[in-house]
Design a protein around this motif. Structure first.
Motif, mmCIF file in Angstrom:
data_model
loop_
_atom_site.group_PDB
_atom_site.id
_atom_site.type_symbol
_atom_site.label_atom_id
_atom_site.label_comp_id
_atom_site.label_asym_id
_atom_site.label_seq_id
_atom_site.Cartn_x
_atom_site.Cartn_y
_atom_site.Cartn_z
ATOM 1 N N LEU A 222 1.131 133.389 -1.421
ATOM 2 C CA LEU A 222 0.795 131.972 -1.621
ATOM 3 C C LEU A 222 -0.533 131.628 -0.917
ATOM 4 O O LEU A 222 -1.307 130.812 -1.401
ATOM 5 N N GLU A 223 -0.785 132.288 0.220
ATOM 6 C CA GLU A 223 -2.076 132.088 0.914
ATOM 7 C C GLU A 223 -3.225 132.593 0.022
ATOM 8 O O GLU A 223 -4.268 131.944 -0.092
ATOM 9 N N MET A 224 -3.006 133.739 -0.641
ATOM 10 C CA MET A 224 -4.036 134.269 -1.545
ATOM 11 C C MET A 224 -4.312 133.283 -2.685
ATOM 12 O O MET A 224 -5.462 133.060 -3.062
ATOM 13 N N SER A 225 -3.242 132.677 -3.214
ATOM 14 C CA SER A 225 -3.422 131.701 -4.304
ATOM 15 C C SER A 225 -4.233 130.507 -3.821
ATOM 16 O O SER A 225 -5.154 130.040 -4.501
ATOM 17 N N GLN A 226 -3.913 130.011 -2.639
ATOM 18 C CA GLN A 226 -4.639 128.852 -2.104
ATOM 19 C C GLN A 226 -6.107 129.205 -1.861
ATOM 20 O O GLN A 226 -7.003 128.410 -2.133
ATOM 21 N N SER B 278 -7.881 131.448 -3.463
ATOM 22 C CA SER B 278 -8.568 131.559 -4.753
ATOM 23 C C SER B 278 -8.863 130.180 -5.331
ATOM 24 O O SER B 278 -9.920 129.956 -5.914
ATOM 25 N N GLU B 279 -7.930 129.263 -5.125
ATOM 26 C CA GLU B 279 -8.115 127.899 -5.650
ATOM 27 C C GLU B 279 -9.031 127.050 -4.778
ATOM 28 O O GLU B 279 -9.373 125.932 -5.140
ATOM 29 N N ARG B 280 -9.341 127.548 -3.543
ATOM 30 C CA ARG B 280 -10.065 126.756 -2.538
ATOM 31 C C ARG B 280 -9.318 125.451 -2.243
ATOM 32 O O ARG B 280 -9.906 124.389 -2.134
ATOM 33 N N LEU B 281 -8.003 125.560 -2.123
ATOM 34 C CA LEU B 281 -7.154 124.405 -1.851
ATOM 35 C C LEU B 281 -6.178 124.778 -0.748
ATOM 36 O O LEU B 281 -5.934 125.967 -0.510
ATOM 37 N N SER B 282 -5.590 123.783 -0.056
ATOM 38 C CA SER B 282 -4.470 124.144 0.816
ATOM 39 C C SER B 282 -3.306 123.199 0.576
ATOM 40 O O SER B 282 -3.484 121.995 0.398
ATOM 41 N N TRP B 283 -2.135 123.788 0.519
ATOM 42 C CA TRP B 283 -0.921 123.046 0.232
ATOM 43 C C TRP B 283 -0.282 122.586 1.541
ATOM 44 O O TRP B 283 -0.521 123.165 2.602
ATOM 45 N N THR B 284 0.581 121.557 1.470
ATOM 46 C CA THR B 284 1.239 121.049 2.677
ATOM 47 C C THR B 284 2.306 122.046 3.144
ATOM 48 O O THR B 284 2.751 122.914 2.375
ATOM 49 N N PHE B 285 2.746 121.870 4.388
ATOM 50 C CA PHE B 285 3.810 122.718 4.931
ATOM 51 C C PHE B 285 5.040 122.629 4.025
ATOM 52 O O PHE B 285 5.651 123.647 3.679
ATOM 53 N N GLU B 286 5.369 121.404 3.625
ATOM 54 C CA GLU B 286 6.588 121.193 2.822
ATOM 55 C C GLU B 286 6.481 121.909 1.472
ATOM 56 O O GLU B 286 7.446 122.496 0.998
ATOM 57 N N GLU B 287 5.290 121.862 0.870
ATOM 58 C CA GLU B 287 5.110 122.535 -0.429
ATOM 59 C C GLU B 287 5.320 124.038 -0.291
ATOM 60 O O GLU B 287 6.019 124.676 -1.084
ATOM 61 N N VAL B 288 4.689 124.628 0.762
ATOM 62 C CA VAL B 288 4.789 126.083 0.936
ATOM 63 C C VAL B 288 6.236 126.465 1.272
ATOM 64 O O VAL B 288 6.791 127.427 0.718
ATOM 65 N N ASP B 289 6.849 125.683 2.170
ATOM 66 C CA ASP B 289 8.222 125.987 2.591
ATOM 67 C C ASP B 289 9.182 125.902 1.395
ATOM 68 O O ASP B 289 10.081 126.740 1.246
ATOM 69 N N ALA B 290 8.975 124.923 0.543
ATOM 70 C CA ALA B 290 9.853 124.773 -0.630
ATOM 71 C C ALA B 290 9.684 125.960 -1.581
ATOM 72 O O ALA B 290 10.658 126.490 -2.134
ATOM 73 N N LYS B 291 8.421 126.399 -1.752
ATOM 74 C CA LYS B 291 8.183 127.567 -2.618
ATOM 75 C C LYS B 291 8.841 128.809 -2.006
ATOM 76 O O LYS B 291 9.462 129.621 -2.695
ATOM 77 N N LEU B 292 8.708 128.950 -0.673
ATOM 78 C CA LEU B 292 9.306 130.098 0.028
ATOM 79 C C LEU B 292 10.828 130.112 -0.184
ATOM 80 O O LEU B 292 11.407 131.155 -0.513
ATOM 81 N N LYS B 293 11.447 128.952 -0.012
ATOM 82 C CA LYS B 293 12.912 128.868 -0.167
ATOM 83 C C LYS B 293 13.313 129.269 -1.593
ATOM 84 O O LYS B 293 14.248 130.051 -1.799
ATOM 85 N N GLY B 294 12.549 128.758 -2.559
ATOM 86 C CA GLY B 294 12.847 129.094 -3.959
ATOM 87 C C GLY B 294 12.715 130.590 -4.213
ATOM 88 O O GLY B 294 13.546 131.202 -4.897
ATOM 89 N N ILE B 295 11.653 131.184 -3.634
ATOM 90 C CA ILE B 295 11.436 132.630 -3.836
ATOM 91 C C ILE B 295 12.589 133.431 -3.213
ATOM 92 O O ILE B 295 13.125 134.356 -3.827
#
Ligand code: NDP
Length: 452
Positions: free
Chosen positions: A386-390, A392-409
């Protein structure tokens, strides 16, 4: 001691025998390979292409191994030399991805076992990442910041020719935390004159992802929680023992607490502490991340806690759930039997290959839950993805967004392991399920890509 007794398939046996001859001095690597091949018997039997195309013979051979000299100057002006490694194991589904370990026990066998495991783990995350691993026998413990920096700069001076954001993206592991990643990244940028996402686990001010620090420990608990809930249970009110007190262990403790359980014992390589009231992860963070002190120091904060010299005795502390988060082969058959005799109902691996084959046999015989490393600790590398994706996009996601994606994965990984185990007639065996689900995607990509 390795044994091929349980593998019956002639093709798998011939690959393993050949590997044992060629890698006779690589016991950790052979242990990791044998554990996977045992699970693949029904898969190889079901699809003749794996043998026809010699997928197994190819998947156990790294695509590339780089070994190099790392000279550096210590604080007294003396020239030191260490050995550096990068094993680029498999790039069928994406650029090589896997951590760097700095520890005196590092050798080619250890790095090959970690790289091999990484191939299947990365596949399980569903993200496009191949498998690799690297490191050095350098020991950061007791070194000054200046010495660590000079070592990292020398290590990267060689490594930089072999890596890149679309080629190979290293990260941290034992002995490689935020400080080391910073020094490595700085040197890469200086030599290559490019600011790219070539390492993950970076600091938040220069491209790191929120929740990466927490990811392996949190992810381990999300995986364990998914398993418990699928079986009508939960973490609520449970007693948990965690070995280690590094990155994975600290954040596993935090999440265990959030899920309603308490951690009563933790360790480092010198000894372990027991606090029946629950070990406070905030104190541990201060001891380990700020002071870089030994776990024994916990008693200065909580005098009622107990300290025991020697780390292996931690598995005799009665608990409901064990989370080994230190290093390979830290639970042997005897320790596994002690855990089970004292009422342990589940072992979920935060460290890589922490259970010996004898320990795994004991879990399976006793019918307790067993979450193998390549599935249960995949949250770290998933969040690196997910860090690689951010980046590449030159963006950063919030803690909650990353944590939610992690939980889903992590929930997805649990479901994939459980489904694969059931499909191949081993319902409930998450070890077999993880190996099979991880293998199928990589093997399919290899079939499509021809002989390479
Ligand atoms: P750290 O260096 O942060 O911590 C390692 C911990 O394990 C320390 O408490 C260390 O004690 C202890 N330890 C190391 N070697 C031994 C040993 N031989 N005997 C007993 N204890 C030991 O590493 P991490 O927390 O990052 O990694 C721990 C495990 O998790 C490793 O197996 C790693 O491969 C795995 N892992 C890590 C990921 C990550 O994102 N960090 C991702 C996936 C897996 P001491 O300080 O005394 O050496």
């Amino acid at each position: 001691m390795l044994t091929t007794m349980s593998i019956k398939n002639a093709y798998l046996l011939s690959v393993l025998d050949d590997l044992k001859k060629k890698s006779a001095h690589e016991p950790e690597f052979l242990q990791a390979v044998e554990e996977v091949l045992e699970s693949l018997e029904p898969v190889v039997a079901a699809d003749p292409r794996y043998e026809q195309q010699n997928i197994i013979g190819r998947i156990v051979e790294p695509e590339r191994v780089v070994m190099f000299r790392v000279p550096w100057v210590d604080d007294s002006g003396k020239v030191q030399v260490n050995r550096g490694f990068r094993v680029q194991f498999n790039s069928a589904i994406g650029p090589y991805k896997g951590g760097l370990r700095f520890h005196p026990t590092v050798n080619l066998s250890v790095i090959k076992f970690l790289g091999f495991e990484q191939v299947f783990k990365n596949s399980l995350t569903t993200l496009p990442m191949g498998g690799g691993k690297g490191g050095s026998d350098f020991d950061p413990k007791g070194k000054s910041d200046g010495e660590v920096m000079r070592f990292c700069q020398s290590f990267m001076t060689e490594l930089q020719r072999h890596i890149g954001p679309d080629t190979d993206v290293p990260a941290g592991d034992i002995g490689v935390g935020a400080r080391e990643i910073g020094f490595l990244f700085g040197q890469y940028k200086r030599i290559r004159d490019e600011f790219t996402g070539v390492l993950t686990g970076k600091g938040l001010t220069y491209g790191g992802s929120l929740a990466r620090t927490e990811a392996t420990g949190f992810g381990l608990c999300y995986f364990a929680d998914a398993c418990l809930r699928d079986n009508g249970q939960s973490f609520q009110g449970k007693k948990v023992v965690i070995s280690g007190s590094g990155n994975v262990a600290i954040y596993a403790n935090q999440k265990v607490n959030q899920l309603g359980a308490k951690v009563i014992a933790m360790s480092d390589s010198n000894g372990y502490i027991v606090d029946e009231n629950g070990i406070d992860y905030k104190i541990l963070k201060e001891i380990k991340e700020v002071k870089r002190a030994r776990i024994k120091t916990y008693l200065d904060y909580v005098p009622s806690a107990k300290y025991v010299e020697g780390c292996s005795g931690i598995w005799t502390v009665p608990c409901d759930i064990a989370l080994p988060c230190a290093t390979q082969n830290e639970i042997n058959g005897e320790s596994a039997k002690a855990l089970i005799a004292n009422g342990c109902k589940g072992v979920f691996e935060g460290a890589n290959m922490p259970s010996t084959p004898e320990a795994i046999s004991a879990y399976l015989e006793a019918g307790i839950f067993f979450g193998p490393a390549k599935a249960a600790n995949a949250g770290g590398v998933a969040t690196s993805g997910l860090e690689m994706s951010q980046n590449s996009e030159r963006l950063s996601w919030t803690f909650e967004e990353v944590d939610a994606k992690l939980k889903g994965i992590m929930e997805g990984i649990y479901a994939a392991c459980a489904a694969a185990a059931e499909k191949f007639g081993m319902k409930g065996n998450l070890q077999a399920g993880a190996n099979i689900a991880g293998f199928l995607k990589v093997a399919d990509a290899m079939l499509w890509q021809g002989i390479c």
